[in-house]
Design an enzyme around this catalytic site. Structure first.
Site, PDB file in Angstrom:
ATOM      1  N   ASP A  17       0.854  -1.191   0.000  1.00 13.04           N
ATOM      2  CA  ASP A  17       0.000   0.000   0.000  1.00 13.04           C
ATOM      3  C   ASP A  17       0.885   1.234   0.000  1.00 13.04           C
ATOM      4  OD1 ASP A  17      -2.434  -1.345   0.130  1.00 13.04           O
ATOM      5  OD2 ASP A  17      -2.515  -1.303   2.318  1.00 13.04           O
ATOM      6  N   ASP A 168     -14.380 -13.412   4.391  1.00 11.50           N
ATOM      7  CA  ASP A 168     -14.615 -11.968   4.451  1.00 11.50           C
ATOM      8  C   ASP A 168     -14.469 -11.456   3.022  1.00 11.50           C
ATOM      9  OD1 ASP A 168     -14.611  -9.230   4.671  1.00 11.50           O
ATOM     10  OD2 ASP A 168     -12.958  -9.111   6.103  1.00 11.50           O
ATOM     11  N   ASN A 170     -14.431  -8.678   1.558  1.00 11.26           N
ATOM     12  CA  ASN A 170     -13.481  -7.584   1.394  1.00 11.26           C
ATOM     13  C   ASN A 170     -13.626  -6.944   0.006  1.00 11.26           C
ATOM     14  OD1 ASN A 170     -11.352  -6.013   2.539  1.00 11.26           O
ATOM     15  ND2 ASN A 170      -9.910  -7.071   1.197  1.00 11.26           N
ATOM     16  N   ALA A 193     -19.096 -21.497   3.196  1.00 10.43           N
ATOM     17  CA  ALA A 193     -18.426 -20.939   4.379  1.00 10.43           C
ATOM     18  C   ALA A 193     -19.159 -21.290   5.668  1.00 10.43           C
ATOM     19  CB  ALA A 193     -18.312 -19.426   4.248  1.00 10.43           C
ATOM     20  N   GLU A 202     -20.906  -3.825   2.277  1.00 11.94           N
ATOM     21  CA  GLU A 202     -21.009  -5.090   1.544  1.00 11.94           C
ATOM     22  C   GLU A 202     -22.402  -5.693   1.656  1.00 11.94           C
ATOM     23  OE1 GLU A 202     -16.280  -6.162   2.143  1.00 11.94           O
ATOM     24  OE2 GLU A 202     -17.765  -6.840   3.616  1.00 11.94           O
ATOM     25  N   LEU A 232     -20.344  -2.853  11.793  1.00 11.05           N
ATOM     26  CA  LEU A 232     -20.975  -1.535  11.624  1.00 11.05           C
ATOM     27  C   LEU A 232     -20.018  -0.405  11.986  1.00 11.05           C
ATOM     28  CD1 LEU A 232     -24.328  -2.552  13.365  1.00 11.05           C
ATOM     29  CD2 LEU A 232     -23.859  -2.538  10.903  1.00 11.05           C
ATOM     30  N   GLY A 233     -18.728  -0.600  11.738  1.00 12.35           N
ATOM     31  CA  GLY A 233     -17.741   0.434  12.043  1.00 12.35           C
ATOM     32  C   GLY A 233     -17.724   0.757  13.526  1.00 12.35           C
ATOM     33  N   ASP A 257      -7.078   6.120  11.198  1.00  9.15           N
ATOM     34  CA  ASP A 257      -6.962   5.409   9.924  1.00  9.15           C
ATOM     35  C   ASP A 257      -7.635   4.049  10.105  1.00  9.15           C
ATOM     36  OD1 ASP A 257      -6.218   4.113   7.615  1.00  9.15           O
ATOM     37  OD2 ASP A 257      -4.063   4.128   8.034  1.00  9.15           O
ATOM     38  N   GLY A 260      -7.224  -1.784   7.907  1.00 11.24           N
ATOM     39  CA  GLY A 260      -6.893  -2.969   8.686  1.00 11.24           C
ATOM     40  C   GLY A 260      -7.775  -3.223   9.889  1.00 11.24           C
ATOM     41  N   ALA A 261      -8.692  -2.301  10.202  1.00 12.62           N
ATOM     42  CA  ALA A 261      -9.527  -2.488  11.392  1.00 12.62           C
ATOM     43  C   ALA A 261     -10.429  -3.715  11.244  1.00 12.62           C
ATOM     44  CB  ALA A 261     -10.360  -1.235  11.656  1.00 12.62           C
ATOM     45  N   GLY A 262     -11.009  -3.888  10.058  1.00 10.54           N
ATOM     46  CA  GLY A 262     -11.844  -5.061   9.815  1.00 10.54           C
ATOM     47  C   GLY A 262     -11.040  -6.354   9.846  1.00 10.54           C
ATOM     48  N   ASP A 263      -9.805  -6.303   9.342  1.00 10.21           N
ATOM     49  CA  ASP A 263      -8.934  -7.478   9.369  1.00 10.21           C
ATOM     50  C   ASP A 263      -8.528  -7.812  10.803  1.00 10.21           C
ATOM     51  OD1 ASP A 263      -9.051  -7.321   6.576  1.00 10.21           O
ATOM     52  OD2 ASP A 263      -7.268  -6.056   6.492  1.00 10.21           O
TER      53      ASP A 263
END
Length: 323
Positions: A17, A168, A170, A193, A202, A232-233, A257, A260-263
């Site tokens: 990135d 996920d 993504n 899954a 999504e 939901l963030g 930032d 990567g939060a979801g990961d």
């Protein structure tokens, strides 16, 4: 899931990135960029390892300086890189990531084709995949051949060996030929899954409905699933199993930032599930695991960059105790 196994194997892309040195500007306006390791499946593997779990990564990198750098980052973070192969003819993928003023991201990718897209089924480390307690993947590896066939074969191998399959999607719309193709291919492996995590964006993309109400979420439920999650963030997470469903609030933090939060959330949850698989049937245990995962995601959003921001178990427990 086979008894006594705790290895989480992540399959898919790892890339570089390039992130602007200042937030809230377009790519064209950015004065400079910092390079950082990225790729959701790799982030998940490192998140698991950072929390003290066993993690491995399966994917293809370019036989170039960036590819070797990424392999070293996996190794330095305690991730088994026995599933990594190198392509002499294709470069490691690059992504330019814009950080908007609100901390959300926009992407521009350089993959035509990149090494990750060229992984073949013959190059899979079958023994490593067979050791997985959980086999985790996204949808980017479904976009192009030969990687798509390798992805499907790896899922088969893991399932036959008794692993739980974790998905996920993504979503990265810019990488797909069309929205319709993205929706079709993402849903083409939906029924296989055991654990699925989607974001609210999504959820809307896949259902066509701008709502996170239970009746909308249940359009994505399949009888074969053990757990369906909607993140939901900063509002937390909703969870659905065969026997119960509910919501777990997030932790209030100053977002810098969200990369990567979801990961981080997924890695933390998978780490808890492999430690205690009964949490998939026990609502109290599951809520505690999701709370832990929410805290992990929240901490990751307080710093720049995905991998440097992934917390240790001690940091997560400290945030939970303070809340």
């Amino acid at each position: 899931m086979a008894a006594g196994r705790e290895l989480v194997v992540s399959f898919g892309e790892m890339l570089i990135d390039f992130v602007p040195t200042v937030a809230g500007v377009s790519l064209a306006e950015a004065p400079a960029f910092l390079k950082a390791a990225g790729g959701a499946p790799a982030n998940v593997a490192i998140a698991v390892s950072r929390l003290g779990g066993g993690a491995a990564f399966v994917g293809k990198l370019g036989d170039d300086e960036f590819g070797r750098m990424l392999a070293a980052i996996l190794r330095d973070n305690g991730v088994d890189g026995g599933g990594v192969v190198f392509d002499a003819g294709a470069r490691t993928a690059l992504a330019f990531v814009t950080l908007r003023a609100d901390g959300e991201r926009e992407f521009m990718f350089y993959r035509n084709p990149s090494a990750d897209m060229l992984l073949t089924a013959d190059e899979l480390n079958v023994e490593l995949i067979r050791r997985a307690a959980v086999f985790h993947y996204g949808s980017i590896s479904l976009i192009a051949e030969p990687c798509r066939t390798a992805h499907l074969r790896a899922m088969e191998i893991a399932k036959e060996a008794g692993a739980l399959l974790s998905y996920d999607p993504n979503l990265r719309e810019a990488l797909w030929p069309s929205r319709e193709e993205a929706r079709t291919q993402i849903l083409s492996i939906w029924d296989q899954a055991d654990i699925v995590k989607v974001s609210e964006v999504e959820l809307e993309f896949l259902t066509g409905i701008n709502s996170v109400e239970d009746d909308v979420v249940m359009k994505l439920w399949r009888p074969t699933m053990k757990l369906l999650l909607v993140t939901l963030g900063d509002q937390g997470c909703k969870y659905y199993t065969r026997d119960f469903h509910g919501a777990v609030p997030s932790f209030k933090v100053q977002q810098v930032d969200t990369t990567g939060a979801g990961d981080a959330f997924v890695g933390a949850l998978l780490r808890r599930i492999v430690k205690d698989p009964s949490s998939l049937q026990d609502e109290k245990k599951l809520v505690e695991s999701i709370k832990f995962a929410n805290a992990c995601g929240a901490i990751t959003a307080t710093k720049k960059g995905a991998i440097p921001s992934l917390p240790t178990e001690t940091e997560v427990l400290q945030l939970i105790e303070k809340a």
